[in-house]
Write a protein that holds these residues in place. Structure first.
Motif, PDB file in Angstrom:
ATOM      1  N   ALA A  55       3.207  53.042 -11.138  1.00  0.00           N
ATOM      2  CA  ALA A  55       3.784  53.133 -12.478  1.00  0.00           C
ATOM      3  C   ALA A  55       2.790  52.597 -13.489  1.00  0.00           C
ATOM      4  O   ALA A  55       1.954  51.754 -13.162  1.00  0.00           O
ATOM      5  CB  ALA A  55       5.087  52.354 -12.544  1.00  0.00           C
ATOM      6  N   GLY A  56       2.900  53.101 -14.704  1.00  0.00           N
ATOM      7  CA  GLY A  56       2.076  52.619 -15.798  1.00  0.00           C
ATOM      8  C   GLY A  56       2.940  52.454 -17.032  1.00  0.00           C
ATOM      9  O   GLY A  56       3.974  53.112 -17.167  1.00  0.00           O
ATOM     10  N   VAL A  57       2.521  51.576 -17.929  1.00  0.00           N
ATOM     11  CA  VAL A  57       3.258  51.328 -19.159  1.00  0.00           C
ATOM     12  C   VAL A  57       2.410  51.837 -20.330  1.00  0.00           C
ATOM     13  O   VAL A  57       1.231  51.489 -20.441  1.00  0.00           O
ATOM     14  CB  VAL A  57       3.575  49.824 -19.332  1.00  0.00           C
ATOM     15  CG1 VAL A  57       4.306  49.561 -20.650  1.00  0.00           C
ATOM     16  CG2 VAL A  57       4.396  49.317 -18.150  1.00  0.00           C
ATOM     17  N   ARG A  61       2.406  55.581 -28.633  1.00  0.00           N
ATOM     18  CA  ARG A  61       3.096  56.878 -28.496  1.00  0.00           C
ATOM     19  C   ARG A  61       2.133  57.815 -27.782  1.00  0.00           C
ATOM     20  O   ARG A  61       1.032  58.078 -28.267  1.00  0.00           O
ATOM     21  CB  ARG A  61       3.468  57.408 -29.869  1.00  0.00           C
ATOM     22  CG  ARG A  61       4.262  58.682 -29.828  1.00  0.00           C
ATOM     23  CD  ARG A  61       4.701  59.053 -31.247  1.00  0.00           C
ATOM     24  NE  ARG A  61       5.525  60.234 -31.233  1.00  0.00           N
ATOM     25  CZ  ARG A  61       5.199  61.375 -31.850  1.00  0.00           C
ATOM     26  NH1 ARG A  61       4.075  61.463 -32.540  1.00  0.00           N
ATOM     27  NH2 ARG A  61       5.998  62.399 -31.792  1.00  0.00           N
ATOM     28  N   THR A  62       2.532  58.325 -26.621  1.00  0.00           N
ATOM     29  CA  THR A  62       1.633  59.041 -25.725  1.00  0.00           C
ATOM     30  C   THR A  62       1.946  60.528 -25.664  1.00  0.00           C
ATOM     31  O   THR A  62       3.045  60.914 -25.265  1.00  0.00           O
ATOM     32  CB  THR A  62       1.737  58.440 -24.300  1.00  0.00           C
ATOM     33  OG1 THR A  62       1.442  57.043 -24.387  1.00  0.00           O
ATOM     34  CG2 THR A  62       0.791  59.110 -23.341  1.00  0.00           C
ATOM     35  N   GLY A  81       5.466  51.435 -24.780  1.00  0.00           N
ATOM     36  CA  GLY A  81       6.198  50.447 -23.993  1.00  0.00           C
ATOM     37  C   GLY A  81       7.052  51.014 -22.879  1.00  0.00           C
ATOM     38  O   GLY A  81       7.752  50.277 -22.192  1.00  0.00           O
ATOM     39  N   ARG A  82       7.004  52.319 -22.656  1.00  0.00           N
ATOM     40  CA  ARG A  82       7.800  52.954 -21.601  1.00  0.00           C
ATOM     41  C   ARG A  82       7.045  52.934 -20.279  1.00  0.00           C
ATOM     42  O   ARG A  82       5.843  53.162 -20.222  1.00  0.00           O
ATOM     43  CB  ARG A  82       8.111  54.403 -21.958  1.00  0.00           C
ATOM     44  CG  ARG A  82       8.971  54.606 -23.180  1.00  0.00           C
ATOM     45  CD  ARG A  82      10.408  54.131 -23.030  1.00  0.00           C
ATOM     46  NE  ARG A  82      11.097  54.703 -21.910  1.00  0.00           N
ATOM     47  CZ  ARG A  82      11.904  55.754 -21.955  1.00  0.00           C
ATOM     48  NH1 ARG A  82      12.126  56.356 -23.095  1.00  0.00           N
ATOM     49  NH2 ARG A  82      12.489  56.186 -20.868  1.00  0.00           N
ATOM     50  N   GLY A 122      -6.197  56.397 -21.305  1.00  0.00           N
ATOM     51  CA  GLY A 122      -6.362  55.473 -22.425  1.00  0.00           C
ATOM     52  C   GLY A 122      -5.055  55.061 -23.085  1.00  0.00           C
ATOM     53  O   GLY A 122      -5.024  54.093 -23.845  1.00  0.00           O
ATOM     54  N   TYR A 123      -3.978  55.760 -22.790  1.00  0.00           N
ATOM     55  CA  TYR A 123      -2.665  55.426 -23.359  1.00  0.00           C
ATOM     56  C   TYR A 123      -1.865  54.486 -22.477  1.00  0.00           C
ATOM     57  O   TYR A 123      -0.702  54.222 -22.747  1.00  0.00           O
ATOM     58  CB  TYR A 123      -1.835  56.695 -23.577  1.00  0.00           C
ATOM     59  CG  TYR A 123      -2.288  57.491 -24.791  1.00  0.00           C
ATOM     60  CD1 TYR A 123      -1.906  57.099 -26.073  1.00  0.00           C
ATOM     61  CD2 TYR A 123      -3.086  58.606 -24.651  1.00  0.00           C
ATOM     62  CE1 TYR A 123      -2.316  57.822 -27.181  1.00  0.00           C
ATOM     63  CE2 TYR A 123      -3.504  59.332 -25.752  1.00  0.00           C
ATOM     64  CZ  TYR A 123      -3.113  58.935 -27.012  1.00  0.00           C
ATOM     65  OH  TYR A 123      -3.527  59.644 -28.114  1.00  0.00           O
ATOM     66  N   LEU A 124      -2.487  53.965 -21.425  1.00  0.00           N
ATOM     67  CA  LEU A 124      -1.779  53.058 -20.514  1.00  0.00           C
ATOM     68  C   LEU A 124      -2.352  51.658 -20.578  1.00  0.00           C
ATOM     69  O   LEU A 124      -3.557  51.466 -20.754  1.00  0.00           O
ATOM     70  CB  LEU A 124      -1.866  53.582 -19.080  1.00  0.00           C
ATOM     71  CG  LEU A 124      -1.218  54.934 -18.852  1.00  0.00           C
ATOM     72  CD1 LEU A 124      -1.534  55.440 -17.446  1.00  0.00           C
ATOM     73  CD2 LEU A 124       0.281  54.864 -19.068  1.00  0.00           C
ATOM     74  N   LYS A 125      -1.459  50.661 -20.425  1.00  0.00           N
ATOM     75  CA  LYS A 125      -1.885  49.249 -20.407  1.00  0.00           C
ATOM     76  C   LYS A 125      -2.552  48.933 -19.098  1.00  0.00           C
ATOM     77  O   LYS A 125      -2.245  49.455 -18.077  1.00  0.00           O
ATOM     78  CB  LYS A 125      -0.678  48.341 -20.591  1.00  0.00           C
ATOM     79  CG  LYS A 125      -0.040  48.451 -21.943  1.00  0.00           C
ATOM     80  CD  LYS A 125       1.131  47.528 -22.031  1.00  0.00           C
ATOM     81  CE  LYS A 125       1.846  47.714 -23.359  1.00  0.00           C
ATOM     82  NZ  LYS A 125       2.984  46.851 -23.512  1.00  0.00           N
TER      83      LYS A 125
END
Length: 125
Positions: A55-57, A61-62, A81-82, A122-125
């Motif tokens: 899983a990734g957070v 807005r992705t 944050g999802r 790049g859109y993931l923490k």
């Protein structure tokens, strides 16, 4: 009207076939429009994917794309944050890391994973 339908029925498949042949990759890679699996790694043309199952957070807005490219059609967005399930980790022809989030990559083999959706790493923490 009938001539237009006949022309479309003949010309369109020929146009698509010529585009596939023109875009065929070099020897050693999977041919365009096919998905080959070897040792758990899937290769489609110059796209290489392996099962990821984590899983990734999202950190912003992705955009969700129909292919692993910023120029691929955007089908929707995931809010910041999802938590998102990442089925496959893929590297595109430019060497960028993308994640397949729908799990459809291998289920559509052979052929283009037309239901697969991708997000840029790049859109993931």
């Amino acid at each position: 009207m009938k001539k237009t339908k006949t022309w479309t029925a003949i010309a369109l498949p020929l146009l698509v076939a010529s585009a596939v042949l023109t875009a065929a990759p070099s020897a050693g890679a999977a041919s365009a429009g096919t998905l080959a699996t070897s040792g758990g790694v899937s290769t489609q043309a110059t796209l290489t994917c392996k099962g990821y199952g984590k899983a990734g957070v999202t950190n912003a807005r992705t955009p969700v794309h129909t292919g692993p490219s910023g120029s691929a059609t955007v089908t929707g967005y995931i809010a910041a944050g999802r938590t998102t399930h990442l089925y496959y980790e893929c590297i595109n022809s430019a060497g960028n890391l993308w994640y397949e989030i729908t799990g459809y990559l291998d289920s559509d083999a052979p052929g283009t994973p037309n239901r697969a959706r991708f997000i840029y790493s790049g859109y993931l923490k």
